[in-house]
Design a protein around this motif. Structure first.
Motif, short mmCIF file in Angstrom:
data_model
loop_
_atom_site.label_atom_id
_atom_site.label_comp_id
_atom_site.label_asym_id
_atom_site.label_seq_id
_atom_site.Cartn_x
_atom_site.Cartn_y
_atom_site.Cartn_z
N TRP A 55 -8.00 2.20 19.07
CA TRP A 55 -6.67 3.00 18.58
C TRP A 55 -6.18 3.71 17.73
CZ3 TRP A 55 -5.28 1.92 13.55
CH2 TRP A 55 -5.56 1.12 13.14
N PHE A 81 -7.51 12.10 6.60
CA PHE A 81 -7.11 11.69 5.59
C PHE A 81 -6.03 9.96 5.41
CE2 PHE A 81 -6.91 16.02 4.96
CZ PHE A 81 -7.70 16.04 4.10
N ALA A 82 -6.07 9.50 6.99
CA ALA A 82 -5.97 8.27 6.95
C ALA A 82 -6.53 7.01 6.61
CB ALA A 82 -4.39 8.37 8.14
N TYR A 83 -7.45 7.81 8.04
CA TYR A 83 -8.88 6.62 7.67
C TYR A 83 -9.62 7.25 7.23
CZ TYR A 83 -4.85 4.05 10.70
OH TYR A 83 -3.89 4.19 11.18
N ILE A 102 -11.28 -4.04 9.31
CA ILE A 102 -11.94 -3.57 10.50
C ILE A 102 -13.63 -4.80 9.13
CG2 ILE A 102 -14.09 -1.78 9.57
CD1 ILE A 102 -12.23 -0.24 11.73
N PHE A 131 -10.34 -4.85 13.43
CA PHE A 131 -10.55 -3.72 14.06
C PHE A 131 -9.30 -2.98 12.97
CE2 PHE A 131 -6.62 -6.46 15.98
CZ PHE A 131 -6.24 -5.77 15.72
N TYR A 132 -8.63 -3.96 12.52
CA TYR A 132 -7.50 -2.48 12.16
C TYR A 132 -7.90 -1.85 10.74
CZ TYR A 132 -2.55 -1.63 10.62
OH TYR A 132 -2.07 -1.19 9.90
N ALA A 133 -6.88 -1.32 10.63
CA ALA A 133 -7.67 -0.05 8.89
C ALA A 133 -6.35 -0.16 8.63
CB ALA A 133 -8.67 0.97 9.11
N ASN A 134 -5.99 0.09 7.17
CA ASN A 134 -4.68 0.54 6.68
C ASN A 134 -4.49 1.96 6.98
OD1 ASN A 134 -3.23 -2.17 5.64
ND2 ASN A 134 -5.03 -1.84 4.07
N ASN A 135 -3.79 2.63 6.96
CA ASN A 135 -3.75 4.36 6.42
C ASN A 135 -3.44 4.62 5.38
OD1 ASN A 135 -2.78 6.23 7.30
ND2 ASN A 135 -1.81 6.46 9.28
N GLY A 136 -4.74 5.29 5.43
CA GLY A 136 -4.44 5.93 3.85
C GLY A 136 -3.60 6.83 3.54
N MET A 137 -2.98 7.12 4.72
CA MET A 137 -2.69 8.53 4.95
C MET A 137 -0.77 7.65 4.64
SD MET A 137 -2.48 12.31 7.13
CE MET A 137 -1.32 13.04 7.01
N MET A 155 3.17 12.18 3.96
CA MET A 155 3.73 11.01 4.93
C MET A 155 4.78 10.71 3.85
SD MET A 155 2.08 10.53 7.18
CE MET A 155 2.19 10.10 8.72
N ILE A 194 6.99 12.95 5.41
CA ILE A 194 7.64 13.44 7.02
C ILE A 194 8.38 12.18 7.39
CG2 ILE A 194 5.48 12.89 8.57
CD1 ILE A 194 3.04 14.52 7.69
N ILE A 196 11.25 12.22 9.83
CA ILE A 196 11.53 11.53 10.88
C ILE A 196 12.69 10.45 10.77
CG2 ILE A 196 10.63 9.25 12.19
CD1 ILE A 196 8.24 10.03 11.39
N TRP A 219 15.50 13.20 11.44
CA TRP A 219 15.87 13.20 12.72
C TRP A 219 16.33 12.03 13.49
CZ3 TRP A 219 10.32 13.59 16.10
CH2 TRP A 219 10.75 13.65 17.15
#
Lengths: 393, 214
Positions: A151, A188-190, B175, B180-186, B192, B195, B199, B202
């Motif tokens: 994913w 950078f995200a994970y 995880i 299965f999941y992980a936080n999006n560090g970005m 971000m 961005i 969006i 946009w």
């Protein structure tokens, strides 16, 4: 071939202008040109047509990637069975099959998500489906660690296609190499899933017993854990497609012979890396460095070229004709700086062992600037040479 | 002038900044704080309220003074008014929501330099009557708030798995807990936020084609 041709002939009336499924016409055209050459010719002016269109160029790059893919699959199995100490009792095909089954889902996810988004955008914006993703979709799996969850690959691919490419106007308009955008996003995200010691060998997420750092990760902490021949043939842990310098060089030959990849960029990148390696060697004995750093500074300069993603980046990423420099002298500068920066980042900042990704992205950003000054330089040189005939200045 | 308080024209002052003249996505003002305080929703909301209050009252005060301010020193007068209001807000935050005030740190003080406030004073309050200026301040503050809250919501949800500090994504998904999941560090890094704002711009421009510049 007639059978395939008939399918397209039979479906054509449905996608013609005014027909019910006209909105799908670019899908039809996209698949048609995959098998056949469009007979449409331009109506005005003089154009030179060549069968080497975008789709065939991209196909050639994918072909050049095949050795790296196969070697990546084999190495995936090799590292797994080596880690669980069953290498001697496992046959060649079993090793390869294991790797194939590990790598194939990643490739499928990357192509599925990326092409899906490309198709949707082509329909919304009413333009033809562009083939730029054929290469990106193959590069993305090759620059990922094998244990990256599927994913995450999907999210990164979507990010790379939408934010890295479609925002700027689609294929041919992007500032950065999309595959590297995907990798940088994940990096950078994970960070926990993209670096460290638990992601490089298949099966290491499931059991704590298998941990293995990449040679670069080891070198950053002052341990030399590879032999040069292993690194050259690709039997070291690393991202799927980047490990085997030999397989990458076979692809490089194909790219250079067909004239698709720029040999200037490849050569200057390698030269840049070697020069920076030599400079670092000169400082290796310096007392102000930590012990780990002294080891990393001292590795022979040419090892930098066969370790990590350096060669993969130099051959397949830096040469991207869209995001790289366009002018001849620009290409030399662009490539040389990529080489210098890649080695500099990976050695001096051990937190970023994969300096190649950051170096290429940075130089992608500066490529238009380099081109601008190269062109300005030409104009100035010519102006100096030019004299106005019949008049005195 | 016997215009009703909430005439159509006055209501437009309130509603326009929410969409077609949004301070962040259309006027492109106040981007700095929009990037800095939106890693979580709570500071984003507090920041929005603070800016709205400062903006509305600064607008009113400048509008009342508009005929007496000498043109050549108007920027300094505006700054004095804004700074006094920001100090008031800062003190109130410190007194009642100390933890948020600490989180916002310098950014409350930096409301003084928030381009939205200076921009609206220059563009609107100096030439309009107090009530209209007040509505303009509230409207622009709300327009700022909408963007901050949208950005803050997504950044906190994807970056920390929570909304308003409450954990939304179940712990067992992570995880580290066998999921299965992980936080999006970005998402919690400033790029971000940029961005995300991009969006939003946009989406807004593809819905409202008049905003697209050529």
């Amino acid at each position: 071939m007639n059978f395939i041709k008939n399918i397209f002939e039979n479906t054509k009336p449905y996608v013609q202008k005014g027909a019910k499924y006209h909105w799908l016409h670019s899908v039809h055209d996209g698949f048609f040109t995959l098998f056949f050459v469009q007979k449409n010719t331009s109506k005005s002016g003089t154009h030179i047509h060549d069968y080497i269109d975008l789709k065939r160029t991209m196909g050639m790059v994918v072909l050049a990637l095949v050795p790296a893919i196969l070697m990546g699959m084999y190495n995936t199995g090799y590292q797994h069975f080596k880690a669980i100490d069953e290498l001697a009792s496992t046959g060649f095909f079993e090793i390869f099959l294991f790797g194939l089954l590990k790598v194939l889902p990643i490739i499928i996810v990357s192509y599925g998500v990326g092409l899906g988004i490309e198709f949707v955008f082509a329909q919304i914006r009413g333009h033809e489906i562009q083939e730029g993703f054929l290469v990106s979709g193959m590069l993305i799996p090759l620059v990922m660690p094998v244990e990256t969850p599927l994913w995450m690959i999907a999210v990164a691919t979507a990010f790379a296609v939408v934010i890295g490419k479609e925002v700027f106007g689609g294929t041919g308009m992007n500032i950065w190499n999309p595959a590297l955008v995907a990798r940088a996003f994940l990096f950078f995200a994970y960070p926990a899933q993209m670096s460290g010691i638990k992601v490089w060998v298949a099966g290491s997420q499931a059991t704590d017993a298998i941990t293995c750092a990449t040679p670069l990760g080891d070198a950053a902490s002052g341990v030399i854990s590879y032999t040069a021949s292993d690194a050259f043939f690709g039997l070291v842990p690393g991202s799927i497609g980047e490990t085997s310098t030999l397989a990458i060089l076979i692809g490089a030959v194909l790219l250079i012979v067909t004239g698709i990849g720029s040999w200037r960029i490849m050569l200057s990148t390698i030269a840049g890396g070697a020069v920076m390696g030599l400079i670092l060697n000169a400082f290796a004995g310096s007392a102000s460095l930590s012990e780990a750093n002294q080891v990393f500074f001292a590795i022979p300069f040419w090892h930098h070229l066969i370790l990590g993603g350096f060669m993969f980046g130099a051959i397949f990423m830096a040469t991207d004709p869209v995001s790289g420099s366009q002018t001849v002298s620009g290409k030399w500068i662009y490539g040389f700086l990529i080489g210098i920066l890649a080695v500099l980042i990976r050695v001096v900042n051990p937190a970023y062992p994969e300096g190649m990704m950051l170096a290429i992205l940075l130089m992608n950003t500066f490529a238009p600037l380099i081109d601008h000054y190269v062109v300005q330089g030409h104009i100035k040189k010519r102006l100096k040479r030019a004299t106005v005939s019949g008049r005195t200045a | 002038m016997s215009e009703p308080l909430f005439s159509k024209k006055n209501l437009k002052l309130l509603s326009d900044p929410l969409n077609s003249s949004n301070p962040i996505t259309v006027q492109v003002l106040g981007i700095c704080s929009a990037l800095a305080v939106t890693a979580q929703l709570k500071p984003a909301v507090v920041m929005s309220i603070s800016v709205t209050i400062v903006l509305a009252f600064a607008n009113v005060i400048i509008s009342l003074l508009r005929n007496t301010i000498p043109n050549r020193i108007r920027i300094i007068v505006q700054l004095v008014v804004i700074a006094s209001l920001v100090i008031l807000v800062d003190q109130i935050l410190k007194a009642y929501v100390y933890d948020v005030s600490k989180q916002l740190s310098v950014f409350v003080g930096l409301i003084i330099t928030n381009c939205i406030i200076m921009g609206r004073l220059e563009a609107f309050a100096l030439g309009n009557r107090p009530w209209q200026s007040f509505l303009d301040g509230i409207g622009n503050g709300a327009g700022y708030a909408v963007i901050l809250i949208i950005v803050g919501f997504f950044r906190e949800l994807l970056g920390s798995g929570s909304v308003f500090g409450f954990q939304v994504i179940p712990d067992s998904w992570y995880i580290t807990n066998g999921g299965f999941y992980a936080n999006n560090g970005m998402m919690i890094l400033p790029p971000m936020a940029l961005i995300t704002v991009g969006i939003i711009i946009w989406v807004q421009r593809s819905r409202n084609r008049k905003l697209i510049e050529n």
